[in-house]
Design an enzyme around this catalytic site. Structure first.
Site, PDB file in Angstrom:
ATOM      1  N   ASP A  58      -1.578  38.236 -13.934  1.00 19.06           N
ATOM      2  CA  ASP A  58      -2.533  37.568 -12.723  1.00 19.06           C
ATOM      3  C   ASP A  58      -3.974  38.061 -13.304  1.00 19.06           C
ATOM      4  O   ASP A  58      -4.455  38.979 -13.659  1.00 19.06           O
ATOM      5  CB  ASP A  58      -2.477  38.084 -11.450  1.00 19.06           C
ATOM      6  CG  ASP A  58      -3.324  37.624 -10.566  1.00 19.06           C
ATOM      7  OD1 ASP A  58      -3.274  36.049 -10.715  1.00 19.06           O
ATOM      8  OD2 ASP A  58      -3.940  38.177  -9.742  1.00 19.06           O
ATOM      9  N   GLU A  91       4.025  40.323  -9.266  1.00 15.43           N
ATOM     10  CA  GLU A  91       2.582  39.999 -10.185  1.00 15.43           C
ATOM     11  C   GLU A  91       1.896  41.348 -10.504  1.00 15.43           C
ATOM     12  O   GLU A  91       2.025  42.701  -9.703  1.00 15.43           O
ATOM     13  CB  GLU A  91       1.858  39.545  -8.999  1.00 15.43           C
ATOM     14  CG  GLU A  91       0.370  39.096  -9.315  1.00 15.43           C
ATOM     15  CD  GLU A  91      -0.576  38.452  -8.114  1.00 15.43           C
ATOM     16  OE1 GLU A  91      -0.309  37.290  -8.048  1.00 15.43           O
ATOM     17  OE2 GLU A  91      -1.256  39.106  -7.649  1.00 15.43           O
ATOM     18  N   ARG A 142       0.694  -1.074   0.163  1.00 12.10           N
ATOM     19  CA  ARG A 142       0.115  -0.149   0.026  1.00 12.10           C
ATOM     20  C   ARG A 142       0.994   1.289   0.207  1.00 12.10           C
ATOM     21  O   ARG A 142       0.486   2.197  -0.751  1.00 12.10           O
ATOM     22  CB  ARG A 142      -1.083  -0.124   1.182  1.00 12.10           C
ATOM     23  CG  ARG A 142      -1.825   1.150   1.431  1.00 12.10           C
ATOM     24  CD  ARG A 142      -2.607   1.677   0.191  1.00 12.10           C
ATOM     25  NE  ARG A 142      -3.117   0.671  -0.708  1.00 12.10           N
ATOM     26  CZ  ARG A 142      -3.728   0.877  -1.991  1.00 12.10           C
ATOM     27  NH1 ARG A 142      -3.392   1.858  -2.603  1.00 12.10           N
ATOM     28  NH2 ARG A 142      -4.094  -0.277  -2.353  1.00 12.10           N
ATOM     29  N   LYS A 195       3.616  39.565  -4.509  1.00 15.17           N
ATOM     30  CA  LYS A 195       2.033  39.491  -4.893  1.00 15.17           C
ATOM     31  C   LYS A 195       1.116  40.770  -4.701  1.00 15.17           C
ATOM     32  O   LYS A 195       1.854  41.633  -4.192  1.00 15.17           O
ATOM     33  CB  LYS A 195       1.471  38.121  -4.355  1.00 15.17           C
ATOM     34  CG  LYS A 195       2.502  37.140  -4.332  1.00 15.17           C
ATOM     35  CD  LYS A 195       2.487  36.687  -5.754  1.00 15.17           C
ATOM     36  CE  LYS A 195       1.284  36.034  -6.384  1.00 15.17           C
ATOM     37  NZ  LYS A 195       0.918  34.534  -5.663  1.00 15.17           N
ATOM     38  N   LYS A 201       2.496  25.329  -4.256  1.00 13.19           N
ATOM     39  CA  LYS A 201       1.000  24.647  -3.729  1.00 13.19           C
ATOM     40  C   LYS A 201       1.307  23.184  -3.509  1.00 13.19           C
ATOM     41  O   LYS A 201       0.675  22.522  -4.378  1.00 13.19           O
ATOM     42  CB  LYS A 201      -0.266  25.164  -4.430  1.00 13.19           C
ATOM     43  CG  LYS A 201      -0.268  26.645  -4.318  1.00 13.19           C
ATOM     44  CD  LYS A 201      -1.421  27.177  -5.324  1.00 13.19           C
ATOM     45  CE  LYS A 201      -1.648  28.583  -5.004  1.00 13.19           C
ATOM     46  NZ  LYS A 201      -2.698  29.267  -5.903  1.00 13.19           N
TER      47      LYS A 201
END
Length: 232
Positions: A166, A145, A49, A116, A84
């Site tokens: 963006d 960004e 597994r 950002k 992410k």
């Protein structure tokens, strides 16, 4: 993830012998064997597994990435992953992206400074934010960004060479590519923000250099690999 799967078996029991049939990055069809294992049944079933979980998850990332690569074929654009990623799995997930034909973005905050929207607001604009990072960490590359073409023009005037577009429309991104080319600044443009595979080809045809897709790692569907014992 085939090397990781093999390692899972061998760590459980050194007596287990493995043979890789399909190397990482290779295509395969339903029913194809990818890894052959020989050894004590108890040890093999103990490791089964864990090995499947790694290989299925990473194969899902590689497969999803390959679909994006196929959609971008014939254009200059390359598909990028993001940070992410699952905690503790970043190196493996980014490796799977490479196996699928994609390109890794930064591994850590120290590889590339990303300015950002929240940073822009806090600094009072895209150029002040860029200059603040340059002053604090002159050795670290910076990507900023932008959400509109006015910000893009300001950054190009400041000599910024990495710019993230963006949540822009295809038409706006095409105009951003034209503005950048006319500026004389050798800047790379990265498209980001809610992009889908269905839209990938159109976005790539705007002329952007990269398309970043967080879903490659944070929303991947596992590739359902199975494990079967064979009779002698």
């Amino acid at each position: 993830g085939i090397e990781v799967a093999r390692l899972a078996f061998e760590l459980v029991d050194p007596e287990i012998r493995t043979e890789i049939v399909k190397a990482d990055g290779a295509a395969f069809a339903p029913g194809d064997a990818v890894l052959l294992i020989e050894g004590p049944a108890r040890s093999i079933l103990t490791a089964e597994r864990t090995a499947l979980n790694f290989a299925s998850h990473l194969s899902g990332i590689a497969t999803a990435t390959s679909h994006w690569v196929a959609a971008l074929e014939g254009t200059r654009a390359r598909v990028l992953d993001t940070r992410k990623t699952l905690p503790g799995f970043r190196a493996l997930q980014k490796y799977a992206v490479r196996c699928g034909g994609g390109v890794n973005h930064r591994f850590s905050l120290g590889d590339l400074a990303m300015v950002k929207d929240n940073h822009v607001v806090a600094a009072g604009g895209v150029v002040p934010a860029l200059e603040a990072v340059r002053a604090a960490y002159p050795e670290v590359p910076v990507e900023v960004e932008v959400t509109d073409l006015a910000q893009l023009r300001d950054l190009l005037a400041a000599g910024c060479t990495r710019i993230l577009l963006d949540n822009m429309s295809d038409a706006t991104m095409a105009e951003a590519v034209r503005i950048t080319a006319d500026s004389g600044v050798e800047a790379t443009l990265e498209a980001s923000g809610g992009l889908t595979l269905e839209r990938a080809s159109a976005v790539a045809r705007t002329g952007v250099d990269f398309i970043s897709v967080g879903a490659l790692t944070h929303s991947v569907v596992v590739f359902d690999l199975g494990f079967d014992l064979l009779e002698d």
